[in-house]
Design a protein around this motif. Sequence first.
Motif, PDB file in Angstrom:
ATOM      1  N   ASP A 159       0.812  -1.221   0.000  1.00 19.18           N
ATOM      2  CA  ASP A 159       0.000   0.000   0.000  1.00 19.18           C
ATOM      3  C   ASP A 159       0.843   1.268   0.000  1.00 19.18           C
ATOM      4  OD1 ASP A 159      -2.320  -1.420  -0.117  1.00 19.18           O
ATOM      5  OD2 ASP A 159      -2.705  -1.364   2.045  1.00 19.18           O
ATOM      6  N   SER A 160       2.062   1.172   0.513  1.00 20.93           N
ATOM      7  CA  SER A 160       2.862   2.395   0.619  1.00 20.93           C
ATOM      8  C   SER A 160       3.862   2.494  -0.541  1.00 20.93           C
ATOM      9  CB  SER A 160       3.587   2.415   1.970  1.00 20.93           C
ATOM     10  OG  SER A 160       4.420   1.283   2.058  1.00 20.93           O
ATOM     11  N   SER A 161       3.682   1.635  -1.540  1.00 16.25           N
ATOM     12  CA  SER A 161       4.651   1.611  -2.637  1.00 16.25           C
ATOM     13  C   SER A 161       3.957   1.831  -3.967  1.00 16.25           C
ATOM     14  CB  SER A 161       5.338   0.245  -2.638  1.00 16.25           C
ATOM     15  OG  SER A 161       5.930  -0.017  -3.897  1.00 16.25           O
ATOM     16  N   SER A 162       4.638   2.513  -4.895  1.00 12.56           N
ATOM     17  CA  SER A 162       4.101   2.578  -6.253  1.00 12.56           C
ATOM     18  C   SER A 162       4.913   1.668  -7.161  1.00 12.56           C
ATOM     19  CB  SER A 162       4.115   4.021  -6.769  1.00 12.56           C
ATOM     20  OG  SER A 162       5.405   4.548  -6.583  1.00 12.56           O
ATOM     21  N   PHE A 163       5.844   0.955  -6.572  1.00 10.47           N
ATOM     22  CA  PHE A 163       6.716   0.017  -7.299  1.00 10.47           C
ATOM     23  C   PHE A 163       6.059  -1.366  -7.329  1.00 10.47           C
ATOM     24  CE2 PHE A 163      10.434  -2.917  -7.250  1.00 10.47           C
ATOM     25  CZ  PHE A 163      11.098  -2.476  -8.376  1.00 10.47           C
ATOM     26  N   TYR A 164       5.616  -1.806  -6.141  1.00  7.82           N
ATOM     27  CA  TYR A 164       4.916  -3.087  -6.053  1.00  7.82           C
ATOM     28  C   TYR A 164       3.417  -2.852  -6.218  1.00  7.82           C
ATOM     29  CZ  TYR A 164       9.304  -4.531  -3.945  1.00  7.82           C
ATOM     30  OH  TYR A 164      10.621  -4.777  -3.726  1.00  7.82           O
ATOM     31  N   ARG A 165       2.747  -3.839  -6.795  1.00  3.28           N
ATOM     32  CA  ARG A 165       1.316  -3.692  -7.028  1.00  3.28           C
ATOM     33  C   ARG A 165       0.599  -4.973  -6.601  1.00  3.28           C
ATOM     34  NH1 ARG A 165      -1.249  -5.172 -11.638  1.00  3.28           N
ATOM     35  NH2 ARG A 165       0.754  -5.419 -12.677  1.00  3.28           N
ATOM     36  N   GLY A 166      -0.271  -4.824  -5.617  1.00  4.37           N
ATOM     37  CA  GLY A 166      -1.124  -5.949  -5.214  1.00  4.37           C
ATOM     38  C   GLY A 166      -2.083  -6.241  -6.342  1.00  4.37           C
ATOM     39  N   THR A 167      -2.521  -7.486  -6.502  1.00  2.47           N
ATOM     40  CA  THR A 167      -3.354  -7.818  -7.665  1.00  2.47           C
ATOM     41  C   THR A 167      -4.826  -8.010  -7.315  1.00  2.47           C
ATOM     42  OG1 THR A 167      -2.824 -10.158  -7.392  1.00  2.47           O
ATOM     43  CG2 THR A 167      -1.456  -8.919  -8.923  1.00  2.47           C
ATOM     44  N   VAL A 168      -5.197  -7.900  -6.040  1.00  2.00           N
ATOM     45  CA  VAL A 168      -6.608  -8.124  -5.699  1.00  2.00           C
ATOM     46  C   VAL A 168      -7.213  -6.892  -5.025  1.00  2.00           C
ATOM     47  CG1 VAL A 168      -6.121 -10.587  -5.385  1.00  2.00           C
ATOM     48  CG2 VAL A 168      -6.346  -9.136  -3.389  1.00  2.00           C
ATOM     49  N   GLN A 169      -8.544  -6.838  -5.051  1.00  2.00           N
ATOM     50  CA  GLN A 169      -9.232  -5.712  -4.426  1.00  2.00           C
ATOM     51  C   GLN A 169      -9.102  -5.795  -2.911  1.00  2.00           C
ATOM     52  OE1 GLN A 169     -13.152  -5.000  -6.022  1.00  2.00           O
ATOM     53  NE2 GLN A 169     -12.463  -5.380  -8.118  1.00  2.00           N
ATOM     54  N   LYS A 170      -8.971  -4.609  -2.313  1.00  2.00           N
ATOM     55  CA  LYS A 170      -8.618  -4.562  -0.891  1.00  2.00           C
ATOM     56  C   LYS A 170      -9.595  -5.304   0.019  1.00  2.00           C
ATOM     57  CE  LYS A 170      -5.664  -0.545  -0.720  1.00  2.00           C
ATOM     58  NZ  LYS A 170      -5.408   0.819  -0.248  1.00  2.00           N
ATOM     59  N   ASP A 171     -10.880  -5.213  -0.295  1.00  2.00           N
ATOM     60  CA  ASP A 171     -11.854  -5.840   0.613  1.00  2.00           C
ATOM     61  C   ASP A 171     -11.914  -7.360   0.456  1.00  2.00           C
ATOM     62  OD1 ASP A 171     -13.037  -6.085  -1.829  1.00  2.00           O
ATOM     63  OD2 ASP A 171     -14.869  -4.987  -1.327  1.00  2.00           O
ATOM     64  N   SER A 172     -11.109  -7.902  -0.448  1.00  2.00           N
ATOM     65  CA  SER A 172     -11.138  -9.352  -0.672  1.00  2.00           C
ATOM     66  C   SER A 172      -9.795 -10.011  -0.373  1.00  2.00           C
ATOM     67  CB  SER A 172     -11.516  -9.650  -2.130  1.00  2.00           C
ATOM     68  OG  SER A 172     -12.778  -9.114  -2.447  1.00  2.00           O
ATOM     69  N   ARG A 173      -8.890  -9.255   0.191  1.00  3.54           N
ATOM     70  CA  ARG A 173      -7.518  -9.745   0.371  1.00  3.54           C
ATOM     71  C   ARG A 173      -7.405 -10.967   1.275  1.00  3.54           C
ATOM     72  NH1 ARG A 173      -4.261  -4.125   1.462  1.00  3.54           N
ATOM     73  NH2 ARG A 173      -3.566  -3.800  -0.691  1.00  3.54           N
ATOM     74  N   SER A 174      -6.596 -11.901   0.825  1.00  3.85           N
ATOM     75  CA  SER A 174      -6.316 -13.097   1.620  1.00  3.85           C
ATOM     76  C   SER A 174      -5.209 -12.819   2.626  1.00  3.85           C
ATOM     77  CB  SER A 174      -5.866 -14.228   0.690  1.00  3.85           C
ATOM     78  OG  SER A 174      -5.313 -15.285   1.436  1.00  3.85           O
ATOM     79  N   ARG A 175      -5.336 -13.405   3.800  1.00  2.96           N
ATOM     80  CA  ARG A 175      -4.258 -13.325   4.783  1.00  2.96           C
ATOM     81  C   ARG A 175      -3.326 -14.533   4.676  1.00  2.96           C
ATOM     82  NH1 ARG A 175      -8.997 -12.397   8.579  1.00  2.96           N
ATOM     83  NH2 ARG A 175      -9.928 -12.735   6.530  1.00  2.96           N
ATOM     84  N   MET A 176      -3.624 -15.400   3.736  1.00  5.29           N
ATOM     85  CA  MET A 176      -2.799 -16.599   3.565  1.00  5.29           C
ATOM     86  C   MET A 176      -1.886 -16.519   2.339  1.00  5.29           C
ATOM     87  SD  MET A 176      -3.480 -19.090   5.891  1.00  5.29           S
ATOM     88  CE  MET A 176      -3.080 -17.782   7.038  1.00  5.29           C
ATOM     89  N   ASN A 177      -2.419 -16.008   1.237  1.00  8.43           N
ATOM     90  CA  ASN A 177      -1.654 -15.947  -0.011  1.00  8.43           C
ATOM     91  C   ASN A 177      -1.702 -14.519  -0.542  1.00  8.43           C
ATOM     92  OD1 ASN A 177      -3.576 -18.620  -0.077  1.00  8.43           O
ATOM     93  ND2 ASN A 177      -1.454 -19.117  -0.470  1.00  8.43           N
ATOM     94  N   VAL A 178      -0.546 -13.917  -0.689  1.00  8.66           N
ATOM     95  CA  VAL A 178      -0.479 -12.507  -1.101  1.00  8.66           C
ATOM     96  C   VAL A 178       0.259 -12.398  -2.436  1.00  8.66           C
ATOM     97  CG1 VAL A 178       0.255 -10.194  -0.424  1.00  8.66           C
ATOM     98  CG2 VAL A 178      -0.376 -11.864   1.352  1.00  8.66           C
ATOM     99  N   PRO A 179      -0.501 -12.281  -3.543  1.00 14.68           N
ATOM    100  CA  PRO A 179       0.156 -12.120  -4.842  1.00 14.68           C
ATOM    101  C   PRO A 179       0.500 -10.646  -5.087  1.00 14.68           C
ATOM    102  CG  PRO A 179      -2.190 -12.691  -5.093  1.00 14.68           C
ATOM    103  CD  PRO A 179      -1.966 -12.359  -3.657  1.00 14.68           C
ATOM    104  N   PHE A 180       1.626 -10.409  -5.728  1.00 14.34           N
ATOM    105  CA  PHE A 180       1.945  -9.025  -6.103  1.00 14.34           C
ATOM    106  C   PHE A 180       2.861  -9.008  -7.319  1.00 14.34           C
ATOM    107  CE2 PHE A 180       4.991 -10.311  -2.834  1.00 14.34           C
ATOM    108  CZ  PHE A 180       6.228  -9.869  -3.314  1.00 14.34           C
ATOM    109  N   ARG A 181       2.819  -7.888  -8.032  1.00 14.13           N
ATOM    110  CA  ARG A 181       3.614  -7.721  -9.244  1.00 14.13           C
ATOM    111  C   ARG A 181       4.645  -6.631  -9.061  1.00 14.13           C
ATOM    112  NH1 ARG A 181       1.614 -10.492 -13.950  1.00 14.13           N
ATOM    113  NH2 ARG A 181       3.826 -10.209 -14.363  1.00 14.13           N
ATOM    114  N   LEU A 182       5.674  -6.665  -9.892  1.00 14.98           N
ATOM    115  CA  LEU A 182       6.661  -5.595  -9.994  1.00 14.98           C
ATOM    116  C   LEU A 182       6.470  -4.921 -11.344  1.00 14.98           C
ATOM    117  CD1 LEU A 182       7.873  -7.560  -7.747  1.00 14.98           C
ATOM    118  CD2 LEU A 182      10.094  -6.620  -8.394  1.00 14.98           C
TER     119      LEU A 182
END
Length: 360
Positions: A279-302
């Motif tokens: 959330d504090s980066s513009s370099f990394y990008r989470g791939t899912v909508q915030k209200d649906s985020r998993s606490r087990m698997n966190v995908p992200f892109r560069l």
Amino acid sequence: MRDVFNFNPGPAVLPEPVLESTSKAVLNFANTGMSIMEVSHRSKEFDALLVETESLVAEVMGIPENYKVLFLQGGASLQFSMVPMNLLSGGKTADYIDTGSWSSKAIKEARKVGKVNVAASTKDDKYTRIPSPSELKLTPGAVYCHITSNNTIYGTQWQTFPDTGNVPLVADMSSDILSRQFDVSKFGIIYAGAQKNMGPAGVTVVVIRKDLAGDVPEDLPTMLKYSTHVENSSTFNTCPVLAIFVVHEVLKWLKNMGGVPEMEKLNNKKAAVLYDVLDSSSFYRGTVQKDSRSRMNVPFRLPTEELEAEFLAGANKRDLKGLKGHRSVGGMRASLYNALPLEGVQKLADFMAEFEKLHS
Ligand SMILES: *Cc1c(COP(=O)(O)O)cnc(C)c1O
């Protein structure tokens, strides 16, 4: 202490004390002078362990009396077939909610058996979210409603389970069982391949409301009937002895850690560390909508695939293992199952900050 932090999606990290006690039992189980792999599944030593494992599952999950805990084989994938084969006969309809690859596979198998209503799907949004309650087109009188509680590949998770009234929920909880508290009595069946949060591959834990196991088609193959396994307490045939032993050790460890409530707090903390970085980066990008985020698997892109390859190599060098995302999503995926320590997530967050500084 191991130096490696294992972010694998499954099979996945196991607690170190579990690996230690298992290695001892591989040589000498319960003072029998024989390996856990050499004893009979009907020996009194193993029977005691099996009974205790069942009651530990019930205890840590808060499972009511009218349910039975089973230890089966064939993975979560066999449950995709067993659930409809046992419950969906005779022209009944089941609702399925499609939130990703595993849900789709469950739907595909159910369609071979009976009538399936896809009550909602987030496929058009590339499975980046969980549907909202208003989107669900539930069938009145459906025999059950199937959900995937946590979508291992896409990194989404039901935050609160859908309200289906009297229709029992059936849930594939392979990748978030034992990670958070919930009310089991809303569910008819909960199933999970053990290899994410409960133990090794080779055993599938099924929690079934006993009345649902009672009324199944007579002509089903014996091994595919829930009633067979309920009546024989998971020992109709040779159960996966070693895998069940490991599940037992994981449950003891979990209880020792403060049970599911403490696990949930720790999992929330671990996920927050990583999502804060995203959330504090513009370099990394989470791939899912915030209200649906998993606490087990966190995908992200560069920003580019070249940077992603470099990131993976750098992470590997720092003993941060298993971060490559699923081929259908690409990028990274950090799996933060129960047994992954907070230090591992902090080390990953530090590496992410360092990598971003170097490349942005
Ligand atoms: C891993 C996984 C499966 C597949 O489990 P198998 O035991 O390999 O059949 C199914 N559903 C979910 C949600 C998973 O994470």
